[in-house]
Design a protein around this motif. Structure first.
Motif, PDB file in Angstrom:
ATOM      1  N   LYS A 188       0.855  -1.181   0.000  1.00  0.00           N
ATOM      2  CA  LYS A 188       0.000   0.000   0.000  1.00  0.00           C
ATOM      3  C   LYS A 188       0.894   1.235   0.000  1.00  0.00           C
ATOM      4  CE  LYS A 188      -3.997   1.962   2.376  1.00  0.00           C
ATOM      5  NZ  LYS A 188      -4.955   1.793   3.498  1.00  0.00           N
ATOM      6  N   GLY A 189       0.642   2.139  -0.902  1.00  0.00           N
ATOM      7  CA  GLY A 189       1.508   3.304  -1.070  1.00  0.00           C
ATOM      8  C   GLY A 189       2.410   3.172  -2.288  1.00  0.00           C
ATOM      9  N   GLY A 190       2.470   1.962  -2.882  1.00  0.00           N
ATOM     10  CA  GLY A 190       3.159   1.799  -4.161  1.00  0.00           C
ATOM     11  C   GLY A 190       4.569   1.246  -4.100  1.00  0.00           C
ATOM     12  N   GLN A 191       5.143   1.055  -2.892  1.00  0.00           N
ATOM     13  CA  GLN A 191       6.508   0.524  -2.851  1.00  0.00           C
ATOM     14  C   GLN A 191       6.548  -0.887  -3.411  1.00  0.00           C
ATOM     15  OE1 GLN A 191       9.865   0.955   0.213  1.00  0.00           O
ATOM     16  NE2 GLN A 191       8.878  -0.938   0.901  1.00  0.00           N
ATOM     17  N   ARG A 192       7.556  -1.145  -4.261  1.00  0.00           N
ATOM     18  CA  ARG A 192       7.706  -2.449  -4.893  1.00  0.00           C
ATOM     19  C   ARG A 192       8.944  -3.169  -4.356  1.00  0.00           C
ATOM     20  NH1 ARG A 192       8.720  -0.922 -10.748  1.00  0.00           N
ATOM     21  NH2 ARG A 192       9.550   0.927  -9.726  1.00  0.00           N
ATOM     22  N   THR A 193       8.801  -4.463  -4.163  1.00  0.00           N
ATOM     23  CA  THR A 193       9.937  -5.332  -3.855  1.00  0.00           C
ATOM     24  C   THR A 193       9.980  -6.369  -4.968  1.00  0.00           C
ATOM     25  OG1 THR A 193       9.645  -5.013  -1.478  1.00  0.00           O
ATOM     26  CG2 THR A 193      10.974  -6.897  -2.191  1.00  0.00           C
ATOM     27  N   MET A 194      11.041  -6.363  -5.759  1.00  0.00           N
ATOM     28  CA  MET A 194      11.068  -7.194  -6.963  1.00  0.00           C
ATOM     29  C   MET A 194      12.155  -8.256  -6.885  1.00  0.00           C
ATOM     30  SD  MET A 194      10.407  -4.284  -9.881  1.00  0.00           S
ATOM     31  CE  MET A 194      11.652  -3.166  -9.224  1.00  0.00           C
ATOM     32  N   ARG A 195      11.816  -9.438  -7.393  1.00  0.00           N
ATOM     33  CA  ARG A 195      12.764 -10.523  -7.559  1.00  0.00           C
ATOM     34  C   ARG A 195      12.676 -10.973  -9.014  1.00  0.00           C
ATOM     35  NH1 ARG A 195      14.082  -8.338  -3.765  1.00  0.00           N
ATOM     36  NH2 ARG A 195      14.545  -9.105  -1.675  1.00  0.00           N
ATOM     37  N   THR A 196      13.799 -10.895  -9.730  1.00  0.00           N
ATOM     38  CA  THR A 196      13.781 -11.054 -11.181  1.00  0.00           C
ATOM     39  C   THR A 196      14.648 -12.219 -11.652  1.00  0.00           C
ATOM     40  OG1 THR A 196      13.471  -8.662 -11.425  1.00  0.00           O
ATOM     41  CG2 THR A 196      14.188  -9.865 -13.368  1.00  0.00           C
ATOM     42  N   TYR A 197      14.070 -13.019 -12.532  1.00  0.00           N
ATOM     43  CA  TYR A 197      14.797 -14.079 -13.232  1.00  0.00           C
ATOM     44  C   TYR A 197      14.787 -13.730 -14.722  1.00  0.00           C
ATOM     45  CZ  TYR A 197      15.438 -18.560 -15.644  1.00  0.00           C
ATOM     46  OH  TYR A 197      15.859 -19.555 -16.492  1.00  0.00           O
ATOM     47  N   LEU A 198      15.947 -13.463 -15.301  1.00  0.00           N
ATOM     48  CA  LEU A 198      16.012 -13.012 -16.694  1.00  0.00           C
ATOM     49  C   LEU A 198      16.116 -14.166 -17.693  1.00  0.00           C
ATOM     50  CD1 LEU A 198      18.224  -9.818 -16.344  1.00  0.00           C
ATOM     51  CD2 LEU A 198      15.767  -9.964 -16.769  1.00  0.00           C
ATOM     52  N   GLY A 199      16.636 -15.279 -17.282  1.00  0.00           N
ATOM     53  CA  GLY A 199      16.569 -16.502 -18.075  1.00  0.00           C
ATOM     54  C   GLY A 199      16.885 -16.360 -19.547  1.00  0.00           C
ATOM     55  N   ALA A 200      15.921 -16.792 -20.384  1.00  0.00           N
ATOM     56  CA  ALA A 200      16.127 -16.870 -21.824  1.00  0.00           C
ATOM     57  C   ALA A 200      16.421 -15.516 -22.464  1.00  0.00           C
ATOM     58  CB  ALA A 200      14.891 -17.491 -22.482  1.00  0.00           C
ATOM     59  N   SER A 201      15.918 -14.441 -21.860  1.00  0.00           N
ATOM     60  CA  SER A 201      16.092 -13.122 -22.485  1.00  0.00           C
ATOM     61  C   SER A 201      17.562 -12.759 -22.654  1.00  0.00           C
ATOM     62  CB  SER A 201      15.386 -12.048 -21.659  1.00  0.00           C
ATOM     63  OG  SER A 201      16.024 -11.859 -20.412  1.00  0.00           O
ATOM     64  N   LEU A 202      18.418 -13.270 -21.762  1.00  0.00           N
ATOM     65  CA  LEU A 202      19.844 -12.932 -21.817  1.00  0.00           C
ATOM     66  C   LEU A 202      20.576 -13.662 -22.929  1.00  0.00           C
ATOM     67  CD1 LEU A 202      20.749 -12.907 -18.017  1.00  0.00           C
ATOM     68  CD2 LEU A 202      20.230 -10.958 -19.497  1.00  0.00           C
ATOM     69  N   LYS A 203      19.929 -14.630 -23.551  1.00  0.00           N
ATOM     70  CA  LYS A 203      20.578 -15.403 -24.606  1.00  0.00           C
ATOM     71  C   LYS A 203      20.549 -14.709 -25.958  1.00  0.00           C
ATOM     72  CE  LYS A 203      21.667 -18.873 -21.987  1.00  0.00           C
ATOM     73  NZ  LYS A 203      23.086 -19.195 -21.706  1.00  0.00           N
ATOM     74  N   MET A 204      19.797 -13.629 -26.080  1.00  0.00           N
ATOM     75  CA  MET A 204      19.742 -12.929 -27.365  1.00  0.00           C
ATOM     76  C   MET A 204      21.008 -12.107 -27.570  1.00  0.00           C
ATOM     77  SD  MET A 204      16.812 -10.493 -29.012  1.00  0.00           S
ATOM     78  CE  MET A 204      16.942  -9.996 -30.746  1.00  0.00           C
ATOM     79  N   GLY A 205      21.644 -12.313 -28.712  1.00  0.00           N
ATOM     80  CA  GLY A 205      22.859 -11.585 -29.045  1.00  0.00           C
ATOM     81  C   GLY A 205      22.759 -10.913 -30.394  1.00  0.00           C
ATOM     82  N   ALA A 206      23.840 -10.282 -30.811  1.00  0.00           N
ATOM     83  CA  ALA A 206      23.848  -9.535 -32.073  1.00  0.00           C
ATOM     84  C   ALA A 206      23.511 -10.420 -33.265  1.00  0.00           C
ATOM     85  CB  ALA A 206      25.212  -8.869 -32.264  1.00  0.00           C
ATOM     86  N   SER A 207      23.966 -11.673 -33.246  1.00  0.00           N
ATOM     87  CA  SER A 207      23.733 -12.562 -34.389  1.00  0.00           C
ATOM     88  C   SER A 207      22.256 -12.878 -34.577  1.00  0.00           C
ATOM     89  CB  SER A 207      24.528 -13.861 -34.212  1.00  0.00           C
ATOM     90  OG  SER A 207      24.081 -14.575 -33.071  1.00  0.00           O
ATOM     91  N   HIS A 208      21.478 -12.764 -33.510  1.00  0.00           N
ATOM     92  CA  HIS A 208      20.046 -13.038 -33.622  1.00  0.00           C
ATOM     93  C   HIS A 208      19.293 -11.906 -34.313  1.00  0.00           C
ATOM     94  CE1 HIS A 208      21.093 -15.684 -30.094  1.00  0.00           C
ATOM     95  NE2 HIS A 208      20.474 -16.527 -30.878  1.00  0.00           N
ATOM     96  N   PHE A 209      19.874 -10.693 -34.286  1.00  0.00           N
ATOM     97  CA  PHE A 209      19.188  -9.566 -34.918  1.00  0.00           C
ATOM     98  C   PHE A 209      19.559  -9.577 -36.410  1.00  0.00           C
ATOM     99  CE2 PHE A 209      17.482  -5.442 -35.733  1.00  0.00           C
ATOM    100  CZ  PHE A 209      16.552  -5.236 -34.740  1.00  0.00           C
ATOM    101  N   ASP A 210      19.034 -10.588 -37.112  1.00  0.00           N
ATOM    102  CA  ASP A 210      19.413 -10.791 -38.503  1.00  0.00           C
ATOM    103  C   ASP A 210      18.408 -10.140 -39.443  1.00  0.00           C
ATOM    104  OD1 ASP A 210      17.203 -12.438 -38.438  1.00  0.00           O
ATOM    105  OD2 ASP A 210      18.340 -14.314 -38.496  1.00  0.00           O
ATOM    106  N   GLU A 211      18.555 -10.466 -40.710  1.00  0.00           N
ATOM    107  CA  GLU A 211      17.731  -9.866 -41.756  1.00  0.00           C
ATOM    108  C   GLU A 211      16.248 -10.123 -41.537  1.00  0.00           C
ATOM    109  OE1 GLU A 211      17.601 -11.064 -46.263  1.00  0.00           O
ATOM    110  OE2 GLU A 211      19.545 -10.169 -45.786  1.00  0.00           O
TER     111      GLU A 211
END
Length: 455
Positions: free
Chosen positions: A221-244
């Motif tokens: 209440k009041g808007g304060q956030r407590t976050m726990r984050t798992y980035l998983g698959a998102s971190l696997k994207m690299g420059a080679s994936h941004f292809d044609e």
């Protein structure tokens, strides 16, 4: 605060000067709400290319205003309105200092934290004075009934632009799982075209394949956030994936009008028809966390520039500025960024200022923007409840004060500000109009749970 539609009616008629600006898009008929509904979303994907990537709603001859690039994070929002419940949940989750964002190692950690929330809700449900609306009292055996929404900074910006009436796409990487599938559908329900690659499966060790990114957000209440984050698959994207193929699906076709799909060059996946005739995007928006993968950021920015689009970058957090300063300066030196956004913490880090954020004055913001304008066309600093200030290289200036309101959740407030600012800018708004529009939408979004506006 004035509504975003009111702000839109006051926009300047003259577009921003510079390469990459396209004419304002056609407005969609208004539904009376800033938020999209599922029945307004396209029914099915039009293109699938290659086998590990999907792009939904690749509509012919439509104008794409903005493409976002970043981590597709499924936000799991649990509202803890009752202080005693919040205290029990934090204790059960091993959270000694509420607030902030801490990474976790796996999606199993997210599941364990959710289970702990549910157990505490069941244990104390009879004693709650004001049960949270995020909990299902009808089915107590299910414990917490969280709210799910497609998150991640750049995705929030794309949603904001789409909900204001502009066409938007989002590029990122998900796992081959139900979390990723739900993310795609929820993003599409917000009128955003998902261009989502799926992480490669390790045939020798399939169990080691990362799952889609998630963030558990406990909102008091009041808007304060407590976050726990798992980035998983998102971190696997690299420059080679941004292809044609990703480039074409996100930004639109380069082909001449009237050219048939049969005459277009084949991609690595020949079993799918290419989207034809879609106009190019006006702007690529990159979230600051991508600076941890500078080659990916550079590849996407270079592709955008090659197609005549503008590029905007949001610095995300002061830790990103501190840890990725050399990567940031390299991209800025190469002239790959046109619009740069930061908040007061990030601005202070840019100029080496150590004072408390609430003591960061507009003159300090002016120093930060002076530094930013060495490299970019437009520099914008948001000042939280005190509003924002923006300046461009021609000396034009925009200033908007903050508006007092009851804060429910600050999730995505900065992203919503950026979305509205960019939407106004790409429609030809003056910096003053852009600032006013950004603050109006940012004020509206802190009054609801999650980074989405509803009717």
């Amino acid at each position: 605060a004035q509504s975003a539609s009111c702000m839109a009616s006051r926009l300047s008629a003259s577009p921003p000067v510079g390469r990459g600006f396209t004419a304002p898009l056609r407005r969609r008929p208004s539904s009376g709400s800033l938020a999209a509904t599922a029945d307004q979303a396209p029914a099915a994907p039009v293109a699938l290319r290659p086998a590990s990537m999907t792009a939904d709603d690749s509509v012919n001859a439509r104008e794409v205003l903005l493409v976002g690039l970043g981590d597709p994070v499924s936000d799991i929002l649990v509202r803890l309105d009752d202080p005693s419940l919040a205290a029990r949940v934090f204790d059960a989750c091993g959270i000694s200092e509420p607030g902030g964002c801490v990474p976790v190692d796996s999606d199993e950690d997210i599941k364990s934290l959710l289970a702990a929330c549910g157990e505490q809700w069941i244990t104390g449900a009879g004693a709650l004075e004001t049960p949270s609306q995020s909990f299902s009292e009808d089915v107590p055996s299910q414990g917490v009934e969280p709210t799910y929404c497609p998150g991640g900074s750049a995705a929030n910006v794309a949603k904001g632009v789409a909900n204001l009436g502009g066409d938007a796409a989002f590029v990122g990487m998900i796992g081959r799982d139900d979390i990723g599938a739900r993310y795609r559908e929820l993003l599409r329900s917000q009128k955003v075209t998902p261009v989502l690659l799926e992480v490669d499966v390790d045939d020798d060790e399939p169990g080691a394949t990362p799952r889609s990114a998630q963030c558990l957000s406990l909102v008091e209440k009041g808007g304060q956030r407590t976050m726990r984050t798992y980035l998983g698959a998102s971190l696997k994207m690299g420059a080679s994936h941004f292809d044609e193929n990703v480039e074409r699906l996100a930004f639109g076709d380069d082909d001449a009008p009237g050219e048939s799909n049969a005459n277009k060059s084949k991609s690595k996946s020949d079993d799918a028809a290419a989207p034809g005739g879609r106009d190019r995007a006006s702007l690529l928006h990159v979230e600051g966390y991508t600076l941890y993968r500078p080659d990916l950021a550079r590849a996407a920015m270079t592709a955008a520039k090659r197609r005549g689009a503008l590029v905007s970058l949001d610095l995300a957090s002061f830790e990103v500025v501190r840890n990725c300063r050399s990567q940031l300066c390299s991209l800025l030196d190469e002239g790959l960024v046109d619009l740069l956004f930061c908040n007061e913490d990030e601005a202070a880090e840019l100029i080496g200022e150590t004072r408390a954020p609430d003591a960061f004055a507009r003159k300090d913001a002016g120093r930060a923007m002076e530094w930013m304008l060495r490299y970019v066309r437009v520099a914008t600093v948001s000042l939280g409840a005190r509003g924002c200030v923006s300046v461009d290289r021609d000396g034009s200036r925009g200033v908007s004060p903050g508006v007092r309101c009851a804060v429910v959740d600050t999730t995505g407030a900065g992203d919503s500000f950026t979305a509205a600012f960019l939407w106004a800018y790409l429609r030809g708004g003056s910096l003053q109009a852009c600032c006013a529009c950004g603050c109006a939408v940012g004020t509206a979004v802190v009054q609801v749970l999650g980074a989405e506006l509803t009717a």
